[in-house]
Design an enzyme around this catalytic site. Sequence first.
Site, mmCIF file in Angstrom:
data_model
loop_
_atom_site.group_PDB
_atom_site.id
_atom_site.type_symbol
_atom_site.label_atom_id
_atom_site.label_comp_id
_atom_site.label_asym_id
_atom_site.label_seq_id
_atom_site.Cartn_x
_atom_site.Cartn_y
_atom_site.Cartn_z
ATOM 1 N N HIS A 1 0.822 -1.219 0.000
ATOM 2 C CA HIS A 1 0.000 0.000 0.000
ATOM 3 C C HIS A 1 0.853 1.266 0.000
ATOM 4 O O HIS A 1 0.345 2.345 -0.301
ATOM 5 C CB HIS A 1 -0.985 0.002 1.176
ATOM 6 C CG HIS A 1 -0.375 0.258 2.513
ATOM 7 N ND1 HIS A 1 -0.111 -0.735 3.421
ATOM 8 C CD2 HIS A 1 0.017 1.404 3.129
ATOM 9 C CE1 HIS A 1 0.397 -0.217 4.514
ATOM 10 N NE2 HIS A 1 0.487 1.089 4.363
ATOM 11 N N ASP B 1 0.052 -7.509 1.141
ATOM 12 C CA ASP B 1 0.517 -6.149 1.431
ATOM 13 C C ASP B 1 2.036 -6.065 1.519
ATOM 14 O O ASP B 1 2.588 -5.441 2.428
ATOM 15 C CB ASP B 1 -0.119 -5.625 2.721
ATOM 16 C CG ASP B 1 -0.105 -4.100 2.794
ATOM 17 O OD1 ASP B 1 0.404 -3.474 1.843
ATOM 18 O OD2 ASP B 1 -0.579 -3.545 3.795
ATOM 19 N N SER C 1 4.587 2.165 7.955
ATOM 20 C CA SER C 1 4.317 1.112 6.972
ATOM 21 C C SER C 1 5.583 0.656 6.270
ATOM 22 O O SER C 1 6.316 1.460 5.704
ATOM 23 C CB SER C 1 3.332 1.619 5.915
ATOM 24 O OG SER C 1 2.046 1.735 6.439
#
Length: 572
Positions: free
Chosen positions: A149, A180, A258
Amino acid sequence: MATYVRTVRNLASFSSLSLRLLRDCHVTPPAAKTSNALPSCIRRRSTRQNNHLARNGARTLSTSASAAKTFNANRYRRSSLRRVQPLNRKFNPRAGANFAIELALDSVVKVFTVSCSPNYLLPWQNKSQRETMGSGFVIPGKKILTNAHVVADHSFVLVRKHGSSTKYRAEVKFVGHECDLAMLIIESEEFWDGMNPLELGDIPFLQEAVAVVGYPQGGDNISVTKGVVSRVEPTQYAHGASQLLAIQIDAAINPGNSGGPAIMGNKVAGVAFQNLTGAENIGYIIPVPVIKHFISGVEENGKYSGFCSLGLSCQPTENVQLRNHFHMRPDMTGVLVSKINPLSDAYKVLKKDDVILAFDGVPIANDGTVPFRNRERITFDHLVSMKQPNEKAVVKVLRNGEEHEFSVILRPLQPLVPVHQFDKLPSYYIFAGLVFIPLTQPFLHEFGEDWYNTSPRRLCERALRELPKKANQQLVILSQVLMDDINAGYERLAELQVLKVNGTEVENLKHLCQLVENCREESVRFDLDDDRVIALNYGLAKTASSRILKRHRIPSSMSTDLVDERSNFPLN
């Protein structure tokens, strides 16, 4: 059972709590201000408090250039000492998070992404460009691992290593949106000078400490937060809408983390990727088995191959009467097969009302769980997802009171309505102002955050529950009507599924495009859901199409994927 838990994946919310991706949106910082722009809590400190601090030898806040210069000199001095013998560092268990910092400084990077998402309501256009930031880290083979993402729908990706002001152009080599994860490569040899790869470790046990390293919002420098493992189980992945193994930790991880590593000891225990909104200090990291599955898959196949599924929807058998009805002995446990994907290999060997007792010799409990580590239990979907594509599994089944064993080939299965469509442009076909598209969940998401309740109910139910009957099948819908004299009166038929064109059932958007483009009849008829009909004079409709496209500044009547296939359209 591989879709037993995954039925939840399509829901828009999880009661009052929801999973949030840790991607940090870039905001241009304001112009530098004077020292009067200090936080109010510092400005309001009284003279008496300052005198008290001075008398007790406390250091007061300094914004002077000399203090910053001293700090930077100390930082670079430590950095220089650290790089003298980067390969001779040994893990000291007592060092804890400090050692994690030493490892991370030569591995963790900041990722800058420029992305442009497609507009599914106007599929010939893109949405506004945006800049986001995340984290990543170096793994063996001169590769960088980060979250999918972080680089989804990317048009430009840059990477900056710690202690450097230079940003290097990065290429997104592989992306696995389901898990992901993404792999980046950088051609510049200068970037790799002084970089040390991190090694993958094992799944940590409960209460083991991990350090999450990355670049969260609130600053530009590297950040380290420490926490403990509180839970390990299959969890909803917010980005890929899949159900895979995840580790829950109580470390404070925030947007921007992230793709950063969670380090335990001197190895990577996982990759930070999301947290739980509405709760305090509940974050999630992608565990090493999922990471290794992704890496091994792309290295062996040269592309992302996905995670396998049995293609089953199963029901727990915790009710005693239900178990008795299906002739289960008191010593038997398992789950009841309620639905089978026609495209799966299991469709050839399993039947509705079979009871799955074991998967690869591992007994399945009545609630669908299997043993995991030290008295923990997880859903048996985890055993299925860890299989490689085209690998066989042995399924023990109870059918009509008799036990059977079947060999099933496992493959990744795509739903009838795609859950996500990152890194690709949406498909569309426009004829006489009628805009046809394949139904996707991203289209439903355009109806807002509460799309499950605000999108067309019939389309939403089909997106969540219907299974494909054949390969390459799509649900084609009339998304909107671009008004013109030729289609006046048909505008109320938008958001209905297209079933037939001139009596032929529509298989997918490409098939609909073929049927219309190759029409040799005077008129063309579209049979829609709810027994609605659209009929147009074919010659007048073709003429109207050109002026409608010009009026709305639409460059083409069809998306590029259909343009590429146009030469292959058969002629009647």
